[in-house]
Design a protein around this motif. Structure first.
Motif, PDB file in Angstrom:
ATOM      1  N   HIS A  22      39.719  57.200  17.350  1.00 17.91           N
ATOM      2  CA  HIS A  22      38.378  57.396  16.801  1.00 17.91           C
ATOM      3  C   HIS A  22      37.351  57.406  17.933  1.00 17.91           C
ATOM      4  CE1 HIS A  22      39.030  56.245  12.387  1.00 17.91           C
ATOM      5  NE2 HIS A  22      40.233  56.178  12.957  1.00 17.91           N
ATOM      6  N   LEU A  23      36.291  58.157  17.742  1.00 18.17           N
ATOM      7  CA  LEU A  23      35.061  57.997  18.520  1.00 18.17           C
ATOM      8  C   LEU A  23      33.994  57.493  17.573  1.00 18.17           C
ATOM      9  CD1 LEU A  23      34.947  61.241  20.712  1.00 18.17           C
ATOM     10  CD2 LEU A  23      35.489  58.928  21.471  1.00 18.17           C
ATOM     11  N   GLY A  24      33.158  56.601  18.050  1.00 20.82           N
ATOM     12  CA  GLY A  24      32.081  56.083  17.213  1.00 20.82           C
ATOM     13  C   GLY A  24      30.902  55.661  18.057  1.00 20.82           C
ATOM     14  N   PHE A  25      29.829  55.242  17.414  1.00 21.25           N
ATOM     15  CA  PHE A  25      28.669  54.729  18.150  1.00 21.25           C
ATOM     16  C   PHE A  25      28.058  53.577  17.373  1.00 21.25           C
ATOM     17  CE2 PHE A  25      26.711  57.670  15.254  1.00 21.25           C
ATOM     18  CZ  PHE A  25      25.442  57.187  15.012  1.00 21.25           C
ATOM     19  N   ASN A  26      27.479  52.657  18.137  1.00 21.56           N
ATOM     20  CA  ASN A  26      26.830  51.488  17.545  1.00 21.56           C
ATOM     21  C   ASN A  26      25.935  50.858  18.605  1.00 21.56           C
ATOM     22  OD1 ASN A  26      26.183  49.416  15.735  1.00 21.56           O
ATOM     23  ND2 ASN A  26      28.297  49.289  14.991  1.00 21.56           N
ATOM     24  N   LYS A  27      25.256  49.800  18.233  1.00 24.70           N
ATOM     25  CA  LYS A  27      24.449  49.081  19.214  1.00 24.70           C
ATOM     26  C   LYS A  27      25.352  48.608  20.352  1.00 24.70           C
ATOM     27  CE  LYS A  27      20.968  47.548  15.903  1.00 24.70           C
ATOM     28  NZ  LYS A  27      20.324  46.406  15.211  1.00 24.70           N
ATOM     29  N   ALA A  33      25.768  52.763  22.170  1.00 20.13           N
ATOM     30  CA  ALA A  33      26.909  53.173  22.987  1.00 20.13           C
ATOM     31  C   ALA A  33      27.917  53.965  22.168  1.00 20.13           C
ATOM     32  CB  ALA A  33      27.585  51.947  23.586  1.00 20.13           C
ATOM     33  N   ILE A  34      28.552  54.923  22.833  1.00 22.10           N
ATOM     34  CA  ILE A  34      29.711  55.616  22.269  1.00 22.10           C
ATOM     35  C   ILE A  34      30.958  54.867  22.729  1.00 22.10           C
ATOM     36  CG2 ILE A  34      31.074  57.738  22.353  1.00 22.10           C
ATOM     37  CD1 ILE A  34      28.490  59.297  22.568  1.00 22.10           C
ATOM     38  N   PHE A  35      31.884  54.644  21.808  1.00 18.69           N
ATOM     39  CA  PHE A  35      33.118  53.908  22.151  1.00 18.69           C
ATOM     40  C   PHE A  35      34.308  54.571  21.458  1.00 18.69           C
ATOM     41  CE2 PHE A  35      31.310  52.056  18.368  1.00 18.69           C
ATOM     42  CZ  PHE A  35      32.393  51.852  17.527  1.00 18.69           C
ATOM     43  N   SER A  36      35.492  54.127  21.805  1.00 22.04           N
ATOM     44  CA  SER A  36      36.708  54.681  21.226  1.00 22.04           C
ATOM     45  C   SER A  36      37.661  53.551  20.837  1.00 22.04           C
ATOM     46  CB  SER A  36      37.393  55.622  22.229  1.00 22.04           C
ATOM     47  OG  SER A  36      38.632  56.091  21.714  1.00 22.04           O
ATOM     48  N   TYR A  37      38.454  53.805  19.785  1.00 22.51           N
ATOM     49  CA  TYR A  37      39.497  52.840  19.409  1.00 22.51           C
ATOM     50  C   TYR A  37      40.570  53.582  18.612  1.00 22.51           C
ATOM     51  CZ  TYR A  37      37.554  52.765  14.660  1.00 22.51           C
ATOM     52  OH  TYR A  37      37.129  53.123  13.409  1.00 22.51           O
TER      53      TYR A  37
END
Length: 463
Positions: free
Chosen positions: A295-300, A283-287
Motif C-alpha cells: 500500500h501507499l498512503g499518507f497521514n500526519k 508524509a507518504i508512507f508504504s506498508y
C-alpha cells in the motif's frame, strides 16, 4: 459649504459598527452657521471599554432615536456640503454603511483634517486630534464625545482654512482623481507614490518605524491600494496606524513568497496572522497488508511509519500521490485515495489494472509499487530554481542543497555560472523554515521539468 462631523460608535471597525452619537457643524468657510447633535440608539449592547472611553452607556441611549429615525435629518443636513472629519474615512464609511443598510445612499466629497494638517501644518510629532489641539492651543472639551470632538475639529479646520497655500491644497484634495482621501490619514502621499507596480514584498510601518504588517504581491502598488479600500476591521485598524510603507523588489512571485515568509519570521508583525500558525507536516508512507499487497498512503508525519516523502500541505500530499498512482497504474484504494470501498471507482483515476477485483497478480502490482517508491525516494536533492530578476538583464535564483532551502540571490544575466562556488557570492542565506519548505515544495510539484538540477561539484548554467 462644509459639514464637520464626528461620531461615537460601539467599536473601532467599520463593518457591524453602530453609531451611538453624532455631531455635525455646518460651516460656510467663515463661521459656523448651524449644528446638528444627537445621541443614537444603536439597538445593540455598548461594550464596556467603549463606555469607559466615551461615557456613553445603554441607559443614555435607550430613549434616543435610532439611525433609521434620523437618517432623513443626516441626509438633509449634509446635502450639498463637503464632508469633513479627523481621519475622515472612518466617520464617513460608518455613516455610509449605516445608511446603506437602510437602503439609503450617502455620497459626499470628503476632506480629512489629519491629511490637511500634515500638509499645511508640517513638523508635528503627532497629528491626533488631542495632540494637535494641545500644540495649537485650541480648546478641546468633552474629549471622546461627538460634539466636543466635532467642535475641536471645526476650530482646527478654521485654522487650516487660513493657512498660506490652503486654497490650492484644498482643491487638490477635493480633486476626484486625487488619492488623498483614499490613503490612511497618517500616510504621506509621497510614501504611496514611490511604490512600484512590480513583484515584491511591502512593509506597513507605524510612526516609530516599527513594522506592522508584511505582505507580498505581483503588483505592489495595486495590492497596497487594495488594503486601503478593504473595510474589514483588521484592515481599518492597520491603515489607521500606518505612517510609512516600504518595499523590496523580488522579480517573481515565488521569491516574493519566500521573502515575505522570512520577514514575518524575523519581525513577527502584529497584523500578520497566517504564518504564525504551526504547520502540520504530512508524509507518504508504504506498508504491506495481510494479503501481501503493498500500500501507499499518507497521514500526519508524526504518526506515519517510515515516511518516504514529507509535505507541508495535505492537499499537496494528496495531489502528488494521485499523480504517482496515475503514472504507475496503481489502485486508488490501495493508495488510500478511496476509503471504505471494496473496489476502486475513483472519478479521475482510471489506471487500476484490477488488483482490487482480484484480476491482477499481487506480484505484478507490487512490482509497480516498488518502482513508484524508488521514484519517490530518488527525487532530486540539489537544485537551482531560476526566476526572473528585479530588472532587465538580471536573473534571480533559489538554491536547494541536500533537499533544504538555502537562500536566494540575484545575478546579471551574462554572469558565467559553471560551479556551485560561483553562485555563493551572490547568495543571501536563509533559514530553512517549515513555511519556506512548503512554499518551495509546492512550487517544485507545479513546475514540472522547468527545473535546473545541479551536482555538488558542478552547476548547470543558469542561462
Amino acid at each position: 459649504m462644509y459639514c464637520i462631523v464626528d461620531i461615537e460608535t460601539t467599536g473601532n471597525g467599520i463593518k457591524g459598527n453602530k453609531i451611538t452619537e453624532i455631531s455635525i457643524f455646518k460651516h460656510d468657510g467663515h463661521e459656523i452657521v448651524d449644528e446638528y447633535t444627537s445621541l443614537v440608539n444603536p439597538e445593540c449592547e455598548i461594550p464596556y471599554f467603549i463606555t469607559r472611553l466615551t461615557g456613553i452607556d445603554g441607559d443614555m441611549v435607550r430613549d434616543a432615536p435610532t439611525i433609521a429615525q434620523i437618517a432623513d435629518d443626516i441626509l438633509a443636513f449634509t446635502s450639498d456640503t463637503i464632508f469633513v472629519a479627523h481621519s475622515v474615512n472612518f466617520d464617513y464609511n460608518i455613516i455610509k454603511n449605516e445608511l446603506r443598510a437602510l437602503g439609503r445612499e450617502f455620497s459626499r466629497k470628503k476632506l480629512c483634517t489629519v491629511r490637511l494638517s500634515r500638509k499645511l501644518l508640517p513638523g508635528y510629532h503627532s497629528y491626533s486630534l488631542g495632540k494637535l489641539c494641545s500644540a495649537l492651543n485650541l480648546p478641546l472639551k468633552d474629549r471622546h464625545r461627538a460634539r466636543g470632538d466635532a467642535h475641536a475639529t471645526t476650530l482646527l479646520f478654521e485654522k487650516l482654512l487660513h493657512r498660506e497655500g490652503a486654497e490650492k491644497v484644498f482643491k487638490t484634495f477635493l480633486n476626484a482623481r486625487s488619492q488623498e482621501a483614499t490613503l490612511p490619514a497618517a500616510l504621506p502621499i509621497e510614501s504611496f507614490e514611490k511604490l512600484p507596480a512590480k513583484p515584491g514584498v511591502y512593509y506597513f510601518k507605524d510612526g516609530k518605524g516599527e513594522i506592522l504588517y508584511v505582505g507580498k504581491a505581483i503588483n505592489i502598488k495595486k495590492r497596497v491600494l487594495g488594503h486601503f479600500y478593504d473595510k474589514a476591521t483588521k484592515e481599518v485598524h492597520l491603515c489607521r496606524e500606518t505612517a510609512e510603507i516600504d518595499f523590496e523588489l523580488s522579480g517573481s512571485e515565488l521569491l516574493a513568497l519566500l521573502m515575505e515568509s522570512a520577514a514575518i519570521k524575523q519581525h513577527y508583525p502584529p497584523f500578520n496572522r497566517a504564518q504564525k500558525k504551526n504547520i502540520v507536516p504530512y508524509a507518504i508512507f508504504s506498508y504491506e497488508d495481510r494479503k501481501g499487497i503493498l500500500h501507499l498512503g499518507f497521514n500526519k508525519a508524526k504518526i506515519a511509519p517510515k515516511p518516504l516523502l514529507i509535505f507541508y500541505s495535505p492537499t499537496d500530499c494528496r495531489l502528488f500521490l494521485e499523480e504517482v498512482c496515475q503514472t504507475y497504474e496503481l489502485c486508488p484504494k490501495y493508495c488510500h485515495l478511496q476509503e471504505a470501498v471494496d473496489q476502486c471507482s475513483h472519478f479521475r483515476l482510471q489506471s487500476c489494472k484490477g488488483i482490487c477485483r482480484e484480476k491482477e497478480e499481487t506480484v505484478d502490482y507490487n512490482e509497480r509499487v516498488r518502482k513508484a517508491i524508488t521514484f519517490i525516494l530518488q527525487k532530486p536533492k540539489d537544485l537551482i530554481i531560476k526566476e526572473k530578476g528585479r530588472k532587465y538583464g538580471e536573473d534571480a535564483f533559489i538554491l536547494i542543497r541536500d533537499g533544504n532551502y538555502s537562500g536566494y540571490g540575484f545575478v546579471e544575466g551574462d554572469t558565467p555560472i559553471c560551479y556551485l562556488e560561483d553562485i555563493e557570492p551572490y547568495l543571501t542565506p536563509q533559514k530553512n523554515t517549515l513555511e519556506c519548505q512548503r512554499i518551495v515544495q509546492s512550487y517544485l510539484h507545479k513546475a514540472g521539468n522547468e527545473l535546473i538540477t545541479i551536482k555538488l561539484e558542478q552547476s548547470a548554467l543558469l542561462s
